[in-house]
Design an enzyme around this catalytic site. Sequence first.
Site, PDB file in Angstrom:
ATOM      1  N   GLY A   1       0.843  -1.194   0.000  1.00  0.00           N
ATOM      2  CA  GLY A   1       0.000   0.000   0.000  1.00  0.00           C
ATOM      3  C   GLY A   1       0.870   1.234   0.000  1.00  0.00           C
TER       4      GLY A   1
ATOM      5  N   TYR B   1       2.160   9.509  15.064  1.00  0.00           N
ATOM      6  CA  TYR B   1       3.343   8.659  15.189  1.00  0.00           C
ATOM      7  C   TYR B   1       4.642   9.429  15.389  1.00  0.00           C
ATOM      8  CZ  TYR B   1       0.058   5.885  12.332  1.00  0.00           C
ATOM      9  OH  TYR B   1      -1.041   5.265  11.816  1.00  0.00           O
TER      10      TYR B   1
ATOM     11  N   CYS C   1      -6.057  24.081  16.288  1.00  0.00           N
ATOM     12  CA  CYS C   1      -6.006  24.466  17.700  1.00  0.00           C
ATOM     13  C   CYS C   1      -5.395  23.376  18.569  1.00  0.00           C
ATOM     14  CB  CYS C   1      -7.414  24.816  18.191  1.00  0.00           C
ATOM     15  SG  CYS C   1      -8.146  26.206  17.320  1.00  0.00           S
TER      16      CYS C   1
END
Length: 419
Positions: free
Chosen positions: A284, A324, A349
Amino acid sequence: MPAPQLSHVYPLGSRVTDAGHLELGGCDAVELAREFGTPAYVVVEDDIRTRARGFVGAYASRCDDFEVHFASKAFPCTAVLRILREEGLACDVASGGELAIALKAGFDPARIHLHGNAKSERELAEAVAAGVGHVVVDNHSDIDLLERLVPDGATQRVQLRVAPGISPDTHPSISTGGPNTKFGFGLQSAPAAIERLDASDRLELEGLHLHIGSQIYDVGSFRTALEAMAGLATHGMMVNLGGGLGVAYVSAEHPPTIDEYVAAKVEAVRDVMGDGVRILDEPGRALVANSTVTLYTVQSMKRNVDLYVAVDGGMSDNLRPMLYGARYEAQVASRFGGGTYCHLVGKHCESGDLIVRDAELAEPQVGDVVVTPATGAYGFAMANTYNGVPRAPVVLVKDGDARVVVRRETYDDLLARDV
């Protein structure tokens, strides 16, 4: 002064022109930003096609019976899936929505596999009705539902996902094959699931599936995983090795090549399972990550101890740095180079809305177009509307032509589901 050489994290065929502008698929990045607005995902079509051909060619040169599936979760965009279908790939999906996208992209249902650790009855019913090639069975509930949903006299082919107890060297959030994972059957519980499937008159177990994680550089991990589950591989002559090949997000990273990755998997299958085994693979990220860049426009700059360069996107179009701690590179699209150290941040924010910590840009200014490469995998896929920011468009470029394949969201779109 000669134009600077681009890092290998940019799409194949990209260059810096004599005018100092980034060119993608023959299109000037600054002009793309002017025409389509920012933020925007810009996808270089030829990059995707080249990588798809690389996977198919690497397998074709080593084995006769194989199938390469695009893990559509990486970039679930109809136009991207259509390109990969045209290159001869099959497709794996992990939800009813991804199944709908794959069907719209023209994939033969028989070349689609349905994944998922929490498939709903509706999703399984849709898959059976569509005629998907395989359902990847992840748990006993899958078996219960499929035995009820598959019509009398019909058979649904399945694979059994096994967690081989192997945790490769990758981020814990994308490690999926360890002993304590939410995905698949562990080595101790898999035999009972195999026994159930063997006894079913509606489900046909054709082979085992494993996927140990993503962004993997150590190709030896795949052999270790296959060896761990080899004792279970007694059904048919097919194994699905998942995906997992890592990519380069910054210039200092050098993952294995597609050829090295495929060679390691094919050799492992032959050594562990013997000849004549049908091999399925599900890349992918490695197909799409480096095909795409994200273009932003600088909105403000300030120094609060460090220099902050704020752009018009951020965690709504690229969540990976927040999830991550993923690292990216950035450049001013009309002025490659460095000299100004800063934090490239988004408009949202959250203090964690940081795209590139310690970026080095060439004298950034408000109004500059900034580019971050390698955003094709899990950028568009995880896009969101935090702070009511409409999601970015996808622009496909090839041979100097650019076209929108996913339009920018509007405020009306944000309100469309209100009742």
